[in-house]
Design an enzyme around this catalytic site. Structure first.
Site, PDB file in Angstrom:
ATOM      1  N   ASP A   3       0.622  -1.377   0.038  1.00 29.40           N
ATOM      2  CA  ASP A   3      -0.200  -0.147  -0.001  1.00 29.40           C
ATOM      3  C   ASP A   3       1.001   1.205   0.001  1.00 29.40           C
ATOM      4  O   ASP A   3       1.933   1.339   0.624  1.00 29.40           O
ATOM      5  CB  ASP A   3      -0.757  -0.144   1.230  1.00 29.40           C
ATOM      6  CG  ASP A   3      -1.860   1.412   1.256  1.00 29.40           C
ATOM      7  OD1 ASP A   3      -2.741   1.506   0.545  1.00 29.40           O
ATOM      8  OD2 ASP A   3      -1.515   2.016   2.265  1.00 29.40           O
ATOM      9  N   GLU A  12       1.399  -0.433  -5.010  1.00 29.14           N
ATOM     10  CA  GLU A  12       0.531   0.577  -5.620  1.00 29.14           C
ATOM     11  C   GLU A  12       1.060   1.820  -5.462  1.00 29.14           C
ATOM     12  O   GLU A  12       1.482   2.396  -4.685  1.00 29.14           O
ATOM     13  CB  GLU A  12      -0.711   0.534  -4.434  1.00 29.14           C
ATOM     14  CG  GLU A  12      -1.794   1.643  -4.649  1.00 29.14           C
ATOM     15  CD  GLU A  12      -2.473   2.352  -3.732  1.00 29.14           C
ATOM     16  OE1 GLU A  12      -3.512   2.948  -3.608  1.00 29.14           O
ATOM     17  OE2 GLU A  12      -1.612   2.587  -2.822  1.00 29.14           O
TER      18      GLU A  12
END
Length: 483
Positions: A212, A239
Site C-alpha cells: 500500500d 500501489e
C-alpha cells in the site's frame, strides 16, 4: 536484487485476483468455494493488522491505520478468523494475498502526543487480556512497544506532491488542521519488525503482498524489506498511483524509478488511464492496440491490470475516474481478453455508497456476475496465446488470441460487421444484441440496427466458418474456437 516474481509458482499459470475489499475474514471463508467456481485464482484481503474497531463498526480507512503488526485484531476479525479464512481458501486452491501498510502508523493525535506503537492503553489491554492476545499473537513480545519515537521521521505535511523526497518523508494528511499519519523511517528496527510480520504471514500460507502507498516508501526501504528471502515464492506488487504513463510527471518521478530499481510488480495505472481515456473520453480505440509500445502500459509480467481500485470510488479526489457501468464492463472485456498482466476485480460491501441504475450497490457481489465469470473463463483458456490485431478503428478493436479466440469491442454508437477467420466458434455468453449472420444476411442485419441494444457486451461463437459477427454499438464479443 533477485526477481521475486520469478519465484512465484502461479505466474506461469493463469491468474485473476478478487479484491475482497473490506470483507470480514469470515465472509471470505464462507464464499471460498463460490469464489473458486467463479474462476478466481487468488484473493486479496484488507490489511490483517491491529487497527481501531468498534462494536458499531468503523470506516474502511481505519484498516489502513495500523496500531500494531504483532496481532490481527481489527473490524474484519482476529488472527483466529484470519487462519480459518486461509484454510477455507486453500481447500479450493485459492492463493491468499494481503494488503500491507508499512509507510505509516495510525493517527492517534486526538488523544495522545507520543509516538509509541501500540499505545500504552493497548499495551495495558494486552496485559489485562494476556491469554486472549497470546492466542492471536503472530510474533514478538507484546509487553513491549513495537515502535517508539526514534522509528519515525520528523513530522511535516506533504505539500508538494511532485517532490519525491517530500512525498517519501512527509505525512499524508487531510488538510492543514490534520497532523497526518506518522511516517516510519527506513531504519533497522522498522525493517526488522516489518520483515518479521511478513515472515509470520508466509508461515500462514500467504502467497502475495500488495504494498500500500508504495510511492511514499523510499526505494531503499522497499529493497531492504522485500529482500530475496522474504520475496521468495511470493507475488508482490506495489500501489503507485499515477495520472498516466511515460511522459507524465508522476510516472517519471515515482513509478519509473520503482520499476527500474526493483523486480516487483505494480498496479498498471498507465494502462488504466489509457482504457479510461478511450472508453470515457472518446480517445480512439487504436490507442489500445499496443499501449506498452508507447509507454502507456507496464510489462506483461509485472502488471496488475484493473478497471477500478478501492481508492477510486472511496476517495473524493478520484471519483471522476469511476467509469460508467457499461464502460467498466467493456474495460473488463479488454483486460480479460488481452495478453499480459494479472487482472484484478474489485468488489466491496458498499463502502462508497455508489449505486447502479437500479439503485443497488455498484460493486456489491459484482464478482458473482455470470458475464464476468465467463470472461474469466475465456481469460484462463486463452492464457499465453499470442495476441494479434485483426482490425481497428476509432470506435472498434478486434484481436485474436492465437488461433483459438477472438475479442471484438465496439465502443461507438453504430454497429459494425466483423469477418471471422475460418473455423467453428462457440458462444461463451449467449447475450442478446450480438448476432452471427452469413455474409448474404449482413445487409438485412444492419437494417435492424435501431432495435439493437445500445450497450451490451458478449463473448461469442459461431458454427459457420463463413459467418460474420454483427456487433451493436457499445458492445463487445469474445469468441472461442470450437474443438
Amino acid at each position: 536484487m533477485s526477481n521475486p516474481v520469478s519465484h512465484m509458482d502461479n505466474t506461469c499459470a493463469s491468474n485473476v485476483i478478487l479484491h475482497a475489499f473490506d470483507w470480514p475474514y469470515a465472509r471470505i471463508a464462507h464464499y471460498a468455494e463460490a469464489i473458486a467456481n467463479a474462476g478466481f485464482k487468488s484473493v486479496l484481503v484488507s490489511p490483517p493488522m491491529k487497527s481501531l474497531h468498534h462494536r458499531n463498526g468503523s470506516p474502511w480507512w481505519q484498516r489502513y491505520q495500523p496500531q500494531d503488526y504483532r496481532v490481527i485484531d481489527n473490524q474484519l476479525g482476529n488472527t483466529h478468523d484470519f487462519i480459518l479464512m486461509t484454510e477455507a481458501l486453500k481447500k479450493h486452491d485459492l492463493h491468499i494475498y494481503v494488503d500491507v501498510v508499512f509507510n505509516h502508523m495510525a493517527n492517534e493525535s486526538d488523544h495522545r502526543t507520543d509516538l509509541n506503537y501500540p499505545s500504552e492503553k493497548i499495551l495495558n489491554q494486552y496485559k489485562d487480556e494476556e491469554e486472549y492476545f497470546e492466542k492471536i499473537r503472530l510474533f514478538g513480545d507484546l509487553s513491549k512497544a513495537l515502535f517508539t519515537e526514534q522509528d519515525f521521521v520528523n513530522a511535516f505535511p506533504i505539500k508538494d506532491w511532485h517532490n519525491p523526497w517530500e512525498v517519501q518523508h512527509g505525512r499524508i494528511s487531510g488538510d492543514s488542521n490534520d497532523p497526518g499519519l506518522p511516517t516510519l523511517k527506513c531504519a533497522e528496527n522498522v525493517v526488522k519488525q516489518q520483515q518479521k510480520y511478513l515472515r509470520a504471514l508466509k508461515q500462514l500460507g500467504i502467497k502475495g503482498f500488495r504494498i500500500d502507498a508504495a510511492k511514499h516508501l523510499t526505494l531503499e526501504h522497499i529493497q531492504r524489506v522485500w529482500d530475496e528471502d522474504v520475496s521468495r515464492g511470493m507475488h508482490i506488487f506495489g500501489e503507485i498511483i499515477t495520472d498516466g504513463g511515460a511522459s507524465r510527471d508522476e510516472y517519471e518521478l515515482f513509478l519509473e524509478p520503482y520499476l527500474k530499481s526493483t523486480s516487483l510488480g505494480a498496479y498498471d495505472f498507465p494502462l488504466f488511464h489509457s482504457v479510461f481515456n478511450v472508453l470515457e473520453k472518446n480517445r480512439p480505440m487504436t490507442e489500445l492496440i499496443n499501449p506498452y509500445s508507447v509507454g502507456q502500459a507496464l510489462a506483461y509480467d509485472r502488471a496488475i491490470t484493473f478497471a477500478i481500485t478501492h481508492d477510486i470510488p472511496n476517495n473524493d479526489v478520484f471519483l471522476d475516474q469511476v467509469m460508467s457501468p457499461v464502460s467498466e464492463r467493456l474495460a473488463y472485456c479488454y483486460l480479460l481478453g488481452r495478453d499480459g498482466g494479472v487482472p484484478l476485480v474489485y468488489s466491496d460491501l458498499n463502502t462508497s455508497g455508489i449505486t447502479d441504475e437500479s439503485g443497488q450497490p455498484r460493486w456489491l457481489d459484482c464478482w458473482q456476475d455470470p458475464i464476468l465469470s465467463r470472461m474469466i473463463a475465456f481469460h484462463h483458456q486463452m492464457h499465453s496465446l499470442p495476441m494479434q490485431i485483426l482490425e481497428a478503428g476509432d470506435d472498434h478493436l478486434i484481436f485474436s488470441r492465437g488461433n483459438e479466440g477472438i475479442v471484438a469491442i465496439n465502443r461507438g454508437q453504430q454497429p459494425v460487421c466483423v469477418e471471422l477467420p475460418e473455423g467453428n466458434y462457440l458462444d461463451c455468453l449467449s447475450l442478446p444484441g450480438v448476432e452471427m449472420a452469413t455474409s448474404q444476411d449482413r445487409q438485412a442485419q444492419l437494417t435492424n440496427e435501431d432495435n439493437l441494444p445500445i450497450k451490451t457486451e458478449r463473448f461469442l461463437q459461431s458454427t459457420d466458418s463463413k459467418n460474420v459477427l454483427l456487433l451493436p454499438g457499445g458492445s463487445c464479443a469474445m469468441m472461442m474456437k470450437k474443438q
